[in-house]
Design an enzyme around this catalytic site. Structure first.
Site, PDB file in Angstrom:
ATOM      1  N   ASP A 136       0.871  -1.163   0.000  1.00 46.96           N
ATOM      2  CA  ASP A 136       0.000   0.000   0.000  1.00 46.96           C
ATOM      3  C   ASP A 136       0.917   1.225   0.000  1.00 46.96           C
ATOM      4  OD1 ASP A 136      -2.081   1.793   0.092  1.00 46.96           O
ATOM      5  OD2 ASP A 136      -3.123   0.833   1.761  1.00 46.96           O
TER       6      ASP A 136
HETATM    7  C1  BGC Z   1      -4.972   3.253   0.044  1.00 49.06           C
HETATM    8  C2  BGC Z   1      -5.070   2.240  -1.049  1.00 49.06           C
HETATM    9  C3  BGC Z   1      -4.890   2.904  -2.373  1.00 49.06           C
HETATM   10  C4  BGC Z   1      -3.594   3.651  -2.409  1.00 49.06           C
HETATM   11  C5  BGC Z   1      -3.329   4.377  -3.700  1.00 49.06           C
HETATM   12  C6  BGC Z   1      -3.733   4.079  -0.091  1.00 49.06           C
HETATM   13  O1  BGC Z   1      -3.685   5.058   0.872  1.00 49.06           O
HETATM   14  O2  BGC Z   1      -5.016   2.621   1.298  1.00 49.06           O
HETATM   15  O3  BGC Z   1      -6.297   1.571  -0.981  1.00 49.06           O
HETATM   16  O4  BGC Z   1      -4.961   1.957  -3.404  1.00 49.06           O
HETATM   17  O5  BGC Z   1      -3.583   4.597  -1.369  1.00 49.06           O
HETATM   18  O6  BGC Z   1      -4.140   5.477  -3.821  1.00 49.06           O
END
Ligand code: BGC
Ligand code: BGC
Length: 998
Positions: free
Chosen positions: A375
């Protein structure tokens, strides 16, 4: 409950999991793709395979402002992180010490009882090494062969480039990897998210996951995935960052539950698998996220919430397997290309460097063949994460946003050269990524510049046609970045039609006294008409019935609850291309010659009560919103603060119920919500005749609501979660942790001591009557279940067959390359903060003399193929039943199969009693069943067929895994062979008319 019942090997684990010195060294930056995207190439771009919808439409909304705001936020986070970067748990320093001294003094003076622990405990999650290699599953055999042929030709820096993002906002997507131009392997574009394409134009705002879960319709789950995948492909996205299946919904107030499909592993798993198959059928890689136990937003990320470390979700091995990992297992079984590890820690080891979770559970036991990506900033170490099984770091930035200091990139190159990370591991990372790319057929996509015109057709960072090519860097080169390609489908394939269908089927009718619904377009129904001279008067109430007056997309990532609620907020939200307003749809649906509609579209009613008193029917709207934790709205920092309706919704409903038609009116309540809401303040009010939970409908909100309220579609949504009578009824462990406990020390601790008992499993165990149970929902017709038949396919045996051996994974030379090959080639143009794989200098690199081989953790008997040992998916029994529509209109019936494990079951060997939930969902099917004859209920279409066909048979295949529990000692799934299983077929988790035994 103790964490994993597996023997811990503390010392070795602690060493591997501790961030290596290297991770904190300042990396060097050099250009890798100096000849990347030329202006000309971008300008000439014309979309692949897609002529029908290439309307050039510019967005007219104020999205850009929103985009910037959210980007700012990221920068703000980074500033904070930077100041404290070096203050890791093991080395307390300056500001941090002060902070904690201050906190200590404060706590003491407040008289709190607390203890101080200076460092987070280590070694609470068992080690599992080394990373199992991809390429063992026949279903991926061809792709791995092709991948190996390509990877064999790559140099170390080329390999590293594929594993590492280029940094936040360096290219068009929220995540972008480095390419290997020499071999024409493209830069991959990774984009959110689970309900549509984030930061893009001319896309569809689909219903959120929770609404899809509420349909219990497998075909619609697949179709939504397919349409979403198609949109992604046409925008040039390689990897879609969805579906979300964690959080699973353990905490009813959890901010991101709405992105997933409901609080049950089987419902969640089926929906996830269907979505993945849909997305990947369009050639786009799906991402199962967030792996794992990211059940709340508060403290999900280091520093985002002021704590130096993310929360630790502490869980036992059995619960992990039977509840939270289940949907991920189904995703792997469906062939998912990517899995995203989450921000939080699990048993005090960050999910993105937790070897038990990635190497052990995911890659060995579940046989995952794709790649694990972090993530965004969830990676907290360089070497440790590589060894624990991480394959790709996103967005490439390391411990802070957008500063160009990656934990991989040049650091991974260095780590390989000095022997910290074996060559084999990097080869496996890259092979997994390249194989996944082949697996979905992206080798057939158009080449990217400078060889072709492929690549993303939109920019996440601007709505203008021309924009910066690398907005996160100091590079001022611009080009055409937005092509405004309309990907929403056309004609019968217009995705809005699908959205409308899903939202209607995901609307749950929970109360309908005396068949008050469906409404009649002409007003009075025949039997009500007697003596009524006047027009039928309808009042529509509440701000949730109208649009946000400021615009559809004015809040960053939808982070405000203004006007009607059709989506939660965060990276899992999109810009609405349009949004059908409920009040307008209602007005259009009523015959305005016989029906008089007025409205009051605020939550505070006017002083003069005529508007309420002069009504025959009042339709009142209210909602509850939540979202991702980097954004907040009115004190809701991601997670909800309670389970009540927001913005005085309860009060509004109560006032409307009391005042409508001077107490003689009939009230319909419409609720848009991210999850369960407490309805007790008004649900039994005598004026309230009908209540629909419309979840989060997406762009067709008003239309789908009208479909249900007027009976064009017979409601068939079922609750994907329990609606309890009060928050406490979900259990003492169901609360979000809103404040860190000083006793936790540096890592907020969240014990999953509720074990298997979440949502309906908890209420069933403690015999608590919910308001509306999991799986519940009404229809305009009545279904009758009969003829339960249970057929055994073989005898009960405790264990699955021995684990099959898979294919040989590709192998490469393990020799460490000459460090000189990692030096930045001369004459490359470098962009600031852009992440490259090269090293500036190799002076400090010592080639290790001998590579020490790692011990091999024992392979799991539960492994052997994608999703686990294939024998776990062998059908043990089939269960069938008949469904008869005994009502007067056609309808869709969701037939649900629940299983009870044998009572008082004791383990054969140990003699210990094994505890089981009262019942667990193990299957569901949605069937269309016609009525016998045309019905007299007015306004209900679709019963033209007449005669026969009002009975259908449903069959469930029940697998070995469905009938097994996870035995922590044997580390395998075990099927009880003594005692009887209870087999229940019914219409909800508490309405189970058919019961049998096996
Ligand atoms: C989120 C993810 C997301 C990623 C990219 C993160 O903060 O938890 O779900 O895919 O950001 O935007
Ligand atoms: C980004 C999101 C990310 C979040 C994490 C935001 O600025 O837009 O993609 O999930 O930061 O904190």
């Amino acid at each position: 409950m103790a964490p994993h019942d597996i023997e811990l090997r503390r010392g070795r684990y602690a060493k591997l999991d501790a961030p290596a010195e290297d991770d904190y060294a300042t990396p060097t930056r050099r250009s890798f793709d100096s000849n990347d995207s030329s202006l000309e190439d971008l300008e000439e771009f014309d979309p692949l395979n897609y002529d029908a919808g290439t309307l050039k439409q510019k967005r007219s909304t104020g999205d850009l402002r929103a985009r910037r705001a959210s980007f700012k936020k990221a920068e703000f986070v980074s500033e904070k992180a930077q100041q404290r970067r070096k203050c890791t748990p093991s080395r307390l320093c300056g500001g941090l010490v002060l902070l904690f001294v201050a906190a200590t003094v404060l706590l003491l003076s407040a008289g709190g009882i607390w203890a101080w622990k200076s460092a987070p405990e280590n070694g609470l999650s068992p080690p599992w090494y080394p990373t199992p290699k991809g390429g063992t599953d026949a279903a991926w055999g061809e792709s791995y062969k092709k991948a190996a042929a390509l990877v064999k030709q790559m140099t170390l820096v080329e390999k590293v480039n594929i594993t590492t993002g280029t940094g936040w906002s360096m290219q068009m997507c929220v995540g972008n990897t480095g390419p290997v131009p020499r071999l024409k392997f493209p830069a991959l574009c990774l984009q959110d998210g689970p309900l549509g394409i984030r930061f893009a134009d001319n896309i569809t705002a689909f219903p959120a996951g929770i609404t899809v879960g509420a349909t219990w319709n497998k075909e619609l789950m697949y179709q939504r995935g397919r349409a979403h995948g198609l949109e992604a492909r046409l925008k040039g996205i390689h990897v879609l960052l969805g579906p979300a299946m964690g959080p699973l919904g353990r905490l009813p107030a959890g901010g991101r539950n709405f992105e997933g499909f409901g609080t049950d592993p089987v419902l969640q798993g089926v929906a996830a698998a269907q979505t993945i198959k849909g997305i990947q059928s369009e050639g786009v890689m799906a991402t199962a996220k967030h792996y794992i136990l990211n059940e709340q937003e508060h403290f999900r990320q280091a520093w985002e919430w002021g704590t130096p470390n993310a929360i630790s979700s502490n869980i036992d091995d059995r619960t992990l397997h039977e509840i939270y990992a289940w949907p991920f297992a189904e995703s792997v079984r469906a062939g998912v290309a990517s899995i995203m590890c989450s921000y939080n820690q699990v048993n005090n080891s960050y999910a993105c460097q937790n070897s038990k979770l990635m190497n052990g559970l995911l890659k060995d036991e579940l046989g995952f063949q794709g790649f694990v990506q972090s993530d965004w900033l969830a990676q907290r170490s360089g070497v440790a994460s590589a060894l624990a099984g991480l394959d790709m770091t996103m967005p490439g930035d390391g411990l802070k946003w957008a500063n160009g200091n990656s934990l991989w990139g040049p650091q991974l190159t260095r780590a390989v050269l000095n022997g910290s990370v074996p060559m084999e591991r990097v080869d496996d990372m890259v092979t997994r990524i390249v194989a996944a790319w082949y697996q979905v057929g992206q080798d057939r996509w158009r080449l990217q510049p400078p060889f072709g015109k492929g690549g993303p057709t939109f920019s996440s960072w601007t709505d203008e046609e021309i924009g910066l090519l690398h907005p996160g860097s100091d590079d001022k080169t611009t080009g055409v970045v937005n092509k405004f390609i309309n990907v929403q489908g056309e004609g019968d394939d217009f995705h809005g039609n699908l959205v409308r269908r899903i939202a209607a089927e995901g609307t749950v009718l929970v109360k309908n006294e005396n068949n008050f619904l469906p409404l009649n377009r002409n007003g009075w129904k025949e039997h009500e008409k007697a003596g009524k001279e006047m027009n039928y008067r309808v009042g529509v109430f509440g701000e949730d019935a109208r649009l946000n007056r400021e615009g559809l997309n004015v809040c960053p990532d939808q982070s405000c609850n203004e006007g009607t609620l059709a989506s939660g907020w965060g990276s899992g939200a999109v810009d609405f291309p349009y949004l059908i307003e409920p009040v307008s749809a209602l007005r259009a649906a009523f015959n305005n010659e016989s029906v008089y509609v007025t409205d009051w579209l605020e939550n505070k009613l006017p002083k003069e009560k005529e508007i309420l008193e002069d009504q025959d029917v009042c339709i009142v709207f209210a909602n509850a919103d939540a979202g991702e934790g980097y954004l907040s709205f009115e004190k809701i920092r991601g997670d909800r603060n309670d389970l009540f309706l927001q913005k005085n919704g309860d009060k509004l409903i109560q006032e409307v119920a009391t005042g409508c038609g001077r107490g003689n009116g009939s009230v319909v309540v419409v609720i848009h919500t991210v999850g369960p809401v407490i309805l007790e303040k008004w649900i039994d009010h005598p004026s309230i005749k009908a209540v629909v939970i419309a979840n989060l409908p997406g762009q067709e909100s008003g239309n789908s609501l009208v479909d249900i309220l007027f009976g064009d579609i017979n409601p068939s949504g079922r609750l994907p979660y329990t609606i309890a009578k009060k928050e406490e009824d979900y259990g003492p462990d169901s609360k979000v942790k809103y404040l860190p406990n000083p006793l936790d020390g540096l890592v907020p601790q969240q014990n999953f001591s509720d074990g298997l008992y979440i949502d309906y499993r908890y209420l069933d165990k403690h015999d608590i009557t919910p308001r509306y149970e999991f799986g519940y929902g009404l229809s305009y017709t009545t279904f009758h279940l009969s003829s339960l038949l249970i057929t055994a396919k073989g005898p009960k045996t405790p264990f699955p067959a021995p684990r099959p051996s898979g294919l040989e994974p590709p192998s490469y030379s393990t020799e460490i390359p000459d460090p000189k090959t990692a030096l930045v080639p001369e004459g490359f143009r470098k962009l600031s903060k852009y992440i490259y794989p090269y090293l500036d200098s190799i002076d400090d690199i010592k080639k290790p003399e001998v590579q020490t081989s790692q011990l091999q953790s024992p392979l799991s008997p539960a492994g052997g193929a994608q999703g686990g040992n294939p024998d776990l998916y062998t059908t043990m029994i089939t269960v069938s039943a008949s469904v008869t529509n005994i009502g007067v209109v056609d309808g869709d019936c969701v037939v649900q199969l629940y299983i009870a494990f044998p009572k008082n079951y004791k383990d054969d060997e140990s003699g210990e009693t094994v505890d089981f939930p009262v019942r667990v969902l193990r299957g569901f099917e949605k069937l269309h069943v016609e009525a016998v004859q045309d019905g007299p209920i007015q306004g209900v279409k679709g019963s033209e067929h007449g005669g026969g066909g009002n009975k259908k048979m449903v069959t469930f295949d029940v697998t070995r895994k469905d009938l097994s529990y996870w035995d922590t000692k044997r580390q395998n799934w075990v099927m009880p062979t003594s005692g009887d299983f209870g087999i229940f077929v019914g219409l909800s988790s508490r309405n189970l008319p058919l019961e049998g035994r096996w």
